[in-house]
Design an enzyme around this catalytic site. Structure first.
Site, PDB file in Angstrom:
ATOM      1  N   ASP A  86      89.327 -33.154  58.565  1.00 50.12           N
ATOM      2  CA  ASP A  86      88.199 -34.137  58.622  1.00 50.12           C
ATOM      3  C   ASP A  86      87.957 -34.999  57.587  1.00 50.12           C
ATOM      4  O   ASP A  86      87.180 -35.977  57.712  1.00 50.12           O
ATOM      5  CB  ASP A  86      87.002 -33.491  59.225  1.00 50.12           C
ATOM      6  CG  ASP A  86      86.891 -32.586  60.439  1.00 50.12           C
ATOM      7  OD1 ASP A  86      87.577 -33.089  61.234  1.00 50.12           O
ATOM      8  OD2 ASP A  86      86.148 -31.674  60.910  1.00 50.12           O
ATOM      9  N   ARG A  90      84.086 -41.115  61.600  1.00 50.11           N
ATOM     10  CA  ARG A  90      84.585 -40.763  60.120  1.00 50.11           C
ATOM     11  C   ARG A  90      85.615 -42.228  59.770  1.00 50.11           C
ATOM     12  O   ARG A  90      85.724 -42.406  58.548  1.00 50.11           O
ATOM     13  CB  ARG A  90      85.657 -39.728  60.475  1.00 50.11           C
ATOM     14  CG  ARG A  90      84.825 -38.279  60.422  1.00 50.11           C
ATOM     15  CD  ARG A  90      85.323 -37.077  60.020  1.00 50.11           C
ATOM     16  NE  ARG A  90      84.777 -35.817  60.592  1.00 50.11           N
ATOM     17  CZ  ARG A  90      83.732 -34.956  60.308  1.00 50.11           C
ATOM     18  NH1 ARG A  90      82.979 -35.672  59.308  1.00 50.11           N
ATOM     19  NH2 ARG A  90      83.123 -34.032  60.761  1.00 50.11           N
TER      20      ARG A  90
HETATM   21  C1  S3P Z   1      86.020 -27.939  64.207  1.00 48.27           C
HETATM   22  C2  S3P Z   1      87.164 -27.921  63.791  1.00 48.27           C
HETATM   23  C3  S3P Z   1      88.308 -28.740  63.648  1.00 48.27           C
HETATM   24  C4  S3P Z   1      87.607 -30.070  63.264  1.00 48.27           C
HETATM   25  C5  S3P Z   1      86.394 -30.439  63.959  1.00 48.27           C
HETATM   26  C6  S3P Z   1      85.444 -29.363  63.851  1.00 48.27           C
HETATM   27  C7  S3P Z   1      85.218 -26.805  64.405  1.00 48.27           C
HETATM   28  O1  S3P Z   1      88.909 -28.964  64.754  1.00 48.27           O
HETATM   29  O2  S3P Z   1      88.563 -31.219  62.979  1.00 48.27           O
HETATM   30  O3  S3P Z   1      85.715 -31.687  63.607  1.00 48.27           O
HETATM   31  O4  S3P Z   1      83.989 -27.091  64.387  1.00 48.27           O
HETATM   32  O5  S3P Z   1      85.529 -25.805  64.750  1.00 48.27           O
HETATM   33  P1  S3P Z   1      90.227 -28.276  65.316  1.00 48.27           P
HETATM   34  O6  S3P Z   1      89.889 -26.980  65.608  1.00 48.27           O
HETATM   35  O7  S3P Z   1      90.813 -28.985  66.577  1.00 48.27           O
HETATM   36  O8  S3P Z   1      91.236 -28.678  64.326  1.00 48.27           O
END
Ligand code: S3P
Length: 431
Positions: free
Chosen positions: A315, A390
């Protein structure tokens, strides 16, 4: 607000407290909704995404009361949710739809869930595969996209070897595991954020963790409502770490930030690039580490971010890429094709907007290479965030170091994770 103008700054100073962590707020809201009794969640994220989760839990029968950042959720117990006659609306939130699908898979009713145009284009097959293996019947548009129709039922525990490093997939399976017969285990190929594991333990579900495998055995589990404090969001704090790092004489104090070790790789990356960071006043709440971060301005070296580090800073990559032109060596991001299926195609959006500001960028299928300071200063430009919070915030920060004012189109999309972002930034950026 549709367009926001950001003026170049001379320095960044003062203090800021980023809003509650988005990932943790989602998890507490969902678990509180299937717990028994009332949970009191303080510093709950102001993020529109987390309010999508609250809306869904309400539609499923949980009682939700919001008083600014204090959210009270009275849960229905593991078997007490009811179906919603209307399709659930996950808005822009991938975490809402993917994690909640795990819970919905174990219900005795059928639920439809969808989101906005961006969310309805993001891949869901990654959760459909394990949840179907557990026994849920799910239909999806083109067998990959929302709207999803989830016919819940009796689930069986599985051992799922995740083909990708995704906290959302891991969490969907563990949450479904709450309703499954026998043991559910998930093994991840690389470490991802562990907020679900910590939150499950906190609400009373025993979890076993060995290396990259997490196990949950649902038999007889009951979750209990509780008081919980949400730490500040490190992913939001990163915009301020970046802003302060732009000017040599900056001094910024960021208060009450979540410092869970599965999230702090971004601080290692900043430190490696030469940023001046100090962590202070560490404490813990519900297994999560919380602390302050003191940032001083510094000359950033830049460098390469790749491999197993990528899922741990996924992120924060937009902000790192947008810092590229301010660094000595530039920034190169590899192995991050996943960025193309986030709230926008972030690789394309970064390359497009960096070029608008005059940066030299090489776009690749799995990342990008952004030239450093020697390629010239950024100029003010009109930024198109493609509805992605973002991207909007990363370029608002880069704009502080540009030659002329920058305009961010559709600037309010920042509210998906950080509704007060521009006010907080204006308070610490000195012109
Ligand atoms: C998140 C996991 C991440 C992240 C998202 C929030 C979460 O995604 O990019 O903003 O809260 O579990 P991914 O699990 O798809 O990598």
């Amino acid at each position: 607000m549709s367009k926001k103008t950001i003026h170049p700054a001379k320095t960044v100073a003062g203090g800021v407290a980023p809003p509650g962590d988005k990932s943790i707020s989602h998890r507490y809201a969902m678990l509180a909704g299937i717990a028994e009794g009332t949970s009191e969640l303080s510093n709950f994220a102001l993020a529109a995404d987390c309010h999508s989760t609250l809306g869904c839990m309400k539609a499923l029968g949980a009682e939700v009361k919001v008083e600014k950042m204090l959210v009270r959720v009275t849960g229905r117990g593991l078997r007490g949710l009811h179906g919603s006659w209307r399709a659930l609306d996950a808005g822009n939130s991938g975490t809402t739809i993917r994690l909640l699908s795990g819970i919905l898979a174990g219900q005795s009713f059928t639920t439809k869930i969808a989101g906005d145009d961006s969310l309805n284009k993001r891949p869901m097959k990654r959760i459909l595969t394990p949840l179907r293996e557990m026994g849920a019947q799910i239909t999806a548009r083109d067998d990959n996209f929302a709207p999803l129709e989830i016919r819940g039922g009796k689930l069986r525990g599985i051992h799922y070897e995740m083909p990708m490093a995704s906290a959302q997939v891991k969490s969907a399976v563990l949450l479904a595991g709450l309703f499954a017969e026998g043991e559910t285990a998930v093994s991840e190929p690389a470490r991802t954020r562990d907020h679900t594991e910590l939150a499950l333990e906190e609400f009373g579900a025993p979890i076993e963790r060995h290396g990259r495998t997490t196990r949950i055995r649902a038999n007889g589990i009951r979750l209990t409502g509780r008081k919980a404090e949400v730490p500040g969001d490190l992913s939001s704090a990163v915009f301020f770490i970046a802003a302060a790092s732009l000017f040599l004489d900056s001094t910024l104090h960021i208060q009450g930030v979540g410092l869970n070790p599965t999230r702090t790789t971004i601080l290692d990356v900043f430190a490696r690039m030469g940023a001046s960071l100090q962590m202070l006043s560490l404490r813990s709440a519900q297994g999560e580490v919380i602390g302050d971060i003191a940032v001083k301005g510094s000359k950033l070296k830049g460098g390469v971010i790749a491999g197993a580090e990528i899922p741990l800073v996924i992120d924060e990559l937009p902000m790192l890429a947008a810092l590229g032109p301010f660094t000595e060596e530039g920034i190169e991001i590899r192995d991050a094709a996943e960025l193309r299926v986030k709230e926008s195609d972030r690789i394309a959006a970064l390359a497009e907007n960096l070029r608008r500001m005059g940066a030299t960028v090489e776009e690749r299928p799995d990342g990008l290479k952004v030239a450093g300071r020697s390629a010239g200063k950024l100029r003010g430009a009109e930024i198109e965030p493609h509805g992605d919070h973002r991207i909007a915030m990363a370029f608002a920060v880069a704009a502080l170091g540009a030659e002329e004012p920058t305009r961010i189109r559709d600037a309010e999309c920042a509210g998906v994770s950080y509704p007060t972002f521009y006010d907080d930034l204006a308070r610490v950026a000195e012109q």
